[in-house]
Design a protein around this motif. Structure first.
Motif, PDB file in Angstrom:
ATOM      1  N   ASP A  10       3.390   8.027  -2.239  1.00  0.00           N
ATOM      2  CA  ASP A  10       4.908   8.453  -1.595  1.00  0.00           C
ATOM      3  C   ASP A  10       5.541   7.589  -1.270  1.00  0.00           C
ATOM      4  N   GLY A 213      -2.616   9.006   2.272  1.00  0.00           N
ATOM      5  CA  GLY A 213      -1.746   8.983   1.908  1.00  0.00           C
ATOM      6  C   GLY A 213      -1.217   7.740   3.220  1.00  0.00           C
ATOM      7  N   ARG A 214      -0.266   8.296   3.907  1.00  0.00           N
ATOM      8  CA  ARG A 214      -0.123   7.443   4.956  1.00  0.00           C
ATOM      9  C   ARG A 214      -1.421   6.566   5.919  1.00  0.00           C
ATOM     10  N   THR A 217      -1.653   3.591   3.137  1.00  0.00           N
ATOM     11  CA  THR A 217       0.045   3.009   2.201  1.00  0.00           C
ATOM     12  C   THR A 217       0.986   3.004   3.235  1.00  0.00           C
ATOM     13  N   ARG A 218       0.875   2.892   4.759  1.00  0.00           N
ATOM     14  CA  ARG A 218       1.130   3.029   5.960  1.00  0.00           C
ATOM     15  C   ARG A 218       1.060   1.814   6.732  1.00  0.00           C
TER      16      ARG A 218
END
Length: 238
Positions: A10, A213-214, A217-218
């Motif tokens: 994302d 996701g996050r 990815t974060r």
């Protein structure tokens, strides 16, 4: 496809993707390219990631008249993604057209991408579906209906919540793919998801693949976070 962990990229552009992937070195991953990234970078981002050996879930959720979806899938097939999707709400004829387009666009001797259908988004609640979509049944009934429709259309599986995976497999068979976003560790913030589950729950529910996701990815250390998620998802140390 079984027991895959798909990382949702994302990001807004390829530079952000490159920075994220750098700590992984040459490790081959299963990556999801969604609307945000694809609409900014186009097919070239998929081609770049495929050249690096990654598996790709192209998450564009096509939903249009059958002829348009046929043409779009015929073109997307040439990217040689591993997984693509449509909205089951587009109907059986549209889903069949998606498969026909993929078959028509896949080069001779190559395997067409797996095609799955979105049932109800994991950000959708029972109340929202009833009031905004005017669907008067339960959320689970709606998901099972869409899954059966996708199966009848010849699709390979569905996107659903991990909570619905068991009942979907009971109705469609264990070979029918269930790809589940909305996966969170016990300590994670739920965010905009409504129907969330832990990786352990998803594994025990027979989910084919989870999308994360996050949480990866974060992360300050995405490669390490990925290993922790893989351990939780597979139930073994990687």
């Amino acid at each position: 496809m079984d027991n895959s962990l798909i990382i949702a990229l994302d990001f807004a552009n390829r530079s952000e993707v490159a920075r994220f992937l750098e700590p992984f070195g040459d490790r081959e991953l299963f990556l999801k390219v969604g609307m945000e990234l694809f609409y900014q970078e186009g097919p070239s981002i998929v081609q770049l990631l495929k050249e690096k050996g990654h598996q790709i879930f192209l998450d564009l959720k096509l939903h249009d008249i059958p002829n348009t979806v046929f043409g779009a899938m015929k073109g997307l097939a040439q990217l040689e993604c591993d997984l693509v999707n449509v909205h089951a709400a587009g109907g059986k004829e549209m889903m069949q057209a998606a498969l026909e387009g993929l078959s028509a666009g896949t080069a001779s001797g190559r395997k067409r991408p797996n095609c799955i259908a979105v049932t109800q988004l994991t950000s959708t609640s029972q109340e929202q579906m009833n009031k905004e979509q005017l669907i008067p049944i339960t959320l689970n009934e709606s998901v099972l209906h869409y899954a059966s429709l996708a199966k009848d259309a010849g699709l390979d599986g569905v996107v659903c919540s991990a909570w619905e995976s068991v009942s979907i497999h009971d109705n469609t068979g264990n070979s029918f793919i269930t790809v589940c976003p909305g996966i969170r560790m016990e300590s994670d913030h739920v965010g905009d998801q409504k129907r969330v589950a832990t990786p352990e729950f998803a594994r025990n529910a027979g989910v084919s693949a989870i999308v994360v996701g996050r949480a990866i990815t974060r992360s300050a250390d995405p490669a390490n976070s990925y290993e922790q998620w893989m351990e939780a998802w597979k139930g073994v140390h990687q």
